[in-house]
Design a protein around this motif. Structure first.
Motif, PDB file in Angstrom:
ATOM      1  N   SER A  91       0.821  -1.217   0.000  1.00 27.39           N
ATOM      2  CA  SER A  91       0.000   0.000   0.000  1.00 27.39           C
ATOM      3  C   SER A  91       0.854   1.266   0.000  1.00 27.39           C
ATOM      4  O   SER A  91       0.343   2.369  -0.177  1.00 27.39           O
ATOM      5  N   ASN A  92       2.179   1.095   0.257  1.00 29.34           N
ATOM      6  CA  ASN A  92       3.094   2.245   0.379  1.00 29.34           C
ATOM      7  C   ASN A  92       2.680   3.204   1.501  1.00 29.34           C
ATOM      8  O   ASN A  92       2.921   4.398   1.412  1.00 29.34           O
ATOM      9  N   VAL A  93       2.038   2.652   2.531  1.00 30.69           N
ATOM     10  CA  VAL A  93       1.714   3.444   3.725  1.00 30.69           C
ATOM     11  C   VAL A  93       2.676   3.025   4.830  1.00 30.69           C
ATOM     12  O   VAL A  93       2.874   1.835   5.069  1.00 30.69           O
ATOM     13  N   GLY A  94       3.305   3.989   5.491  1.00 31.67           N
ATOM     14  CA  GLY A  94       4.208   3.698   6.590  1.00 31.67           C
ATOM     15  C   GLY A  94       3.585   4.078   7.927  1.00 31.67           C
ATOM     16  O   GLY A  94       2.481   4.619   7.980  1.00 31.67           O
ATOM     17  N   GLU A  95       4.309   3.768   9.003  1.00 33.18           N
ATOM     18  CA  GLU A  95       3.880   4.129  10.366  1.00 33.18           C
ATOM     19  C   GLU A  95       2.446   3.663  10.654  1.00 33.18           C
ATOM     20  O   GLU A  95       1.595   4.421  11.105  1.00 33.18           O
ATOM     21  N   VAL A  96       2.205   2.387  10.358  1.00 38.53           N
ATOM     22  CA  VAL A  96       0.867   1.835  10.576  1.00 38.53           C
ATOM     23  C   VAL A  96       0.982   0.417  11.129  1.00 38.53           C
ATOM     24  O   VAL A  96       1.884  -0.340  10.761  1.00 38.53           O
ATOM     25  N   CYS A  97       0.096   0.082  12.038  1.00 39.88           N
ATOM     26  CA  CYS A  97       0.030  -1.265  12.622  1.00 39.88           C
ATOM     27  C   CYS A  97      -1.344  -1.864  12.324  1.00 39.88           C
ATOM     28  O   CYS A  97      -2.365  -1.182  12.465  1.00 39.88           O
ATOM     29  N   ALA A  98      -1.356  -3.114  11.892  1.00 42.46           N
ATOM     30  CA  ALA A  98      -2.616  -3.825  11.620  1.00 42.46           C
ATOM     31  C   ALA A  98      -2.730  -5.029  12.547  1.00 42.46           C
ATOM     32  O   ALA A  98      -1.784  -5.822  12.657  1.00 42.46           O
ATOM     33  N   VAL A  99      -3.859  -5.153  13.222  1.00 38.61           N
ATOM     34  CA  VAL A  99      -4.168  -6.348  14.013  1.00 38.61           C
ATOM     35  C   VAL A  99      -5.481  -6.901  13.484  1.00 38.61           C
ATOM     36  O   VAL A  99      -6.475  -6.166  13.400  1.00 38.61           O
ATOM     37  N   VAL A 100      -5.468  -8.171  13.097  1.00 36.62           N
ATOM     38  CA  VAL A 100      -6.714  -8.812  12.658  1.00 36.62           C
ATOM     39  C   VAL A 100      -7.124  -9.837  13.719  1.00 36.62           C
ATOM     40  O   VAL A 100      -6.408 -10.800  13.990  1.00 36.62           O
ATOM     41  N   VAL A 101      -8.277  -9.580  14.325  1.00 40.85           N
ATOM     42  CA  VAL A 101      -8.837 -10.454  15.364  1.00 40.85           C
ATOM     43  C   VAL A 101      -9.771 -11.442  14.668  1.00 40.85           C
ATOM     44  O   VAL A 101     -10.666 -11.043  13.922  1.00 40.85           O
ATOM     45  N   ARG A 102      -9.556 -12.726  14.901  1.00 39.34           N
ATOM     46  CA  ARG A 102     -10.421 -13.736  14.280  1.00 39.34           C
ATOM     47  C   ARG A 102     -11.244 -14.467  15.332  1.00 39.34           C
ATOM     48  O   ARG A 102     -10.719 -14.953  16.328  1.00 39.34           O
ATOM     49  N   TYR A 103     -12.545 -14.500  15.077  1.00 33.79           N
ATOM     50  CA  TYR A 103     -13.444 -15.358  15.845  1.00 33.79           C
ATOM     51  C   TYR A 103     -13.827 -16.520  14.926  1.00 33.79           C
ATOM     52  O   TYR A 103     -14.493 -16.317  13.906  1.00 33.79           O
ATOM     53  N   PHE A 104     -13.376 -17.728  15.279  1.00 33.76           N
ATOM     54  CA  PHE A 104     -13.567 -18.906  14.424  1.00 33.76           C
ATOM     55  C   PHE A 104     -15.045 -19.240  14.272  1.00 33.76           C
ATOM     56  O   PHE A 104     -15.786 -19.289  15.255  1.00 33.76           O
ATOM     57  N   GLY A 105     -15.438 -19.454  13.029  1.00 35.15           N
ATOM     58  CA  GLY A 105     -16.862 -19.694  12.750  1.00 35.15           C
ATOM     59  C   GLY A 105     -17.222 -21.147  12.535  1.00 35.15           C
ATOM     60  O   GLY A 105     -18.358 -21.469  12.157  1.00 35.15           O
ATOM     61  N   GLY A 106     -16.243 -22.061  12.743  1.00 35.07           N
ATOM     62  CA  GLY A 106     -16.575 -23.494  12.636  1.00 35.07           C
ATOM     63  C   GLY A 106     -16.134 -24.135  11.343  1.00 35.07           C
ATOM     64  O   GLY A 106     -16.135 -25.358  11.227  1.00 35.07           O
ATOM     65  N   THR A 107     -15.771 -23.349  10.343  1.00 33.39           N
ATOM     66  CA  THR A 107     -15.340 -23.906   9.055  1.00 33.39           C
ATOM     67  C   THR A 107     -13.871 -23.599   8.828  1.00 33.39           C
ATOM     68  O   THR A 107     -13.455 -22.436   8.858  1.00 33.39           O
ATOM     69  N   LYS A 108     -13.059 -24.643   8.617  1.00 29.86           N
ATOM     70  CA  LYS A 108     -11.638 -24.443   8.341  1.00 29.86           C
ATOM     71  C   LYS A 108     -11.477 -23.869   6.923  1.00 29.86           C
ATOM     72  O   LYS A 108     -12.149 -24.320   5.989  1.00 29.86           O
ATOM     73  N   LEU A 109     -10.582 -22.917   6.790  1.00 29.39           N
ATOM     74  CA  LEU A 109     -10.431 -22.220   5.503  1.00 29.39           C
ATOM     75  C   LEU A 109      -9.278 -22.756   4.665  1.00 29.39           C
ATOM     76  O   LEU A 109      -9.185 -22.444   3.482  1.00 29.39           O
ATOM     77  N   GLY A 110      -8.402 -23.553   5.277  1.00 30.83           N
ATOM     78  CA  GLY A 110      -7.242 -24.044   4.536  1.00 30.83           C
ATOM     79  C   GLY A 110      -6.178 -22.941   4.409  1.00 30.83           C
ATOM     80  O   GLY A 110      -6.451 -21.768   4.648  1.00 30.83           O
TER      81      GLY A 110
END
Length: 203
Positions: A91-110
């Motif tokens: 994205s060419n964006v600096g000074e940024v932190c990303a956290v992705v929180v996952r709540y498992f929905g029961g289906t494995k995604l591979g």
């Protein structure tokens, strides 16, 4: 030489659902690795029941290879943090932190599904992120003759720099800041102006 770049201007939250799993992406400005880690911990505390808290950050210029980090936080190796980091760097964006929180929905995604979900979550959030342009600055000192001071002030102003401090002695000792991209130009111009007498020193 570091060129101007985009940085995150304010935090953002964006949620996507993939096969009943919730992926909540948090983006936040961060100017150091330590600041990123504090933010990551705050999200972990905000979602203690989540299945995973995967993250990636770029805490300086997007091309700075020393200022990033990422984690899969229990997801299969290479399926979360790395795709998130690739999305940030792309994205060419600096000074940024990303956290992705996952709540498992029961289906494995591979493996492929997880890479697409985590990388896609960050990419989608980035399209909504408010950014601003940051101009990398350098700090220097300069011993300046009295007869050159007005010209030095004029040059600095013209190139987007400024004087931080002036100390009047036998010469005028200046602390200055100016855009990194203009440093060579400024050096060349003061050399010409002073017939080689003025030289910049690191602060």
């Amino acid at each position: 030489m570091l060129s101007p770049y985009l940085v995150a201007a304010e935090p953002l939250i964006d949620e996507t659902i993939v096969s009943r799993s919730r992926f909540i992406c948090y983006l936040s400005p961060c100017q150091s690795n330590d600041e990123a880690k504090v933010f990551i911990k705050s999200i972990q505390q905000l979602h203690p029941q989540a299945s995973h808290h995967c993250y990636a950050f770029v805490s300086a210029h997007p091309l700075n290879s020393q200022s990033y980090g990422f984690s899969d936080d229990g997801e299969p190796s290479g399926t979360a943090g790395k795709p998130m980091l690739i999305a940030l760097q792309g994205s060419n964006v600096g000074e940024v932190c990303a956290v992705v929180v996952r709540y498992f929905g029961g289906t494995k995604l591979g493996t492929g599904g997880l890479q697409r979900a985590y990388g896609g979550s960050v990419r989608q959030a980035l399209t909504l992120l408010v950014t601003k342009t940051k101009i990398p600055m350098v700090h220097k000192t300069l011993a300046c003759h009295y007869n050159h001071i007005n010209d030095v002030h004029y040059l600095l102003e013209k190139l987007g720099g400024k004087v931080i401090k002036e100390d009047y002695q036998t010469e005028i000792l200046l602390e200055i800041t100016l855009p990194d991209s203009e440093l060579d130009n400024f050096k060349e111009k003061i050399q010409t102006l002073s017939a080689g007498e003025l030289t910049l020193e690191d602060k």
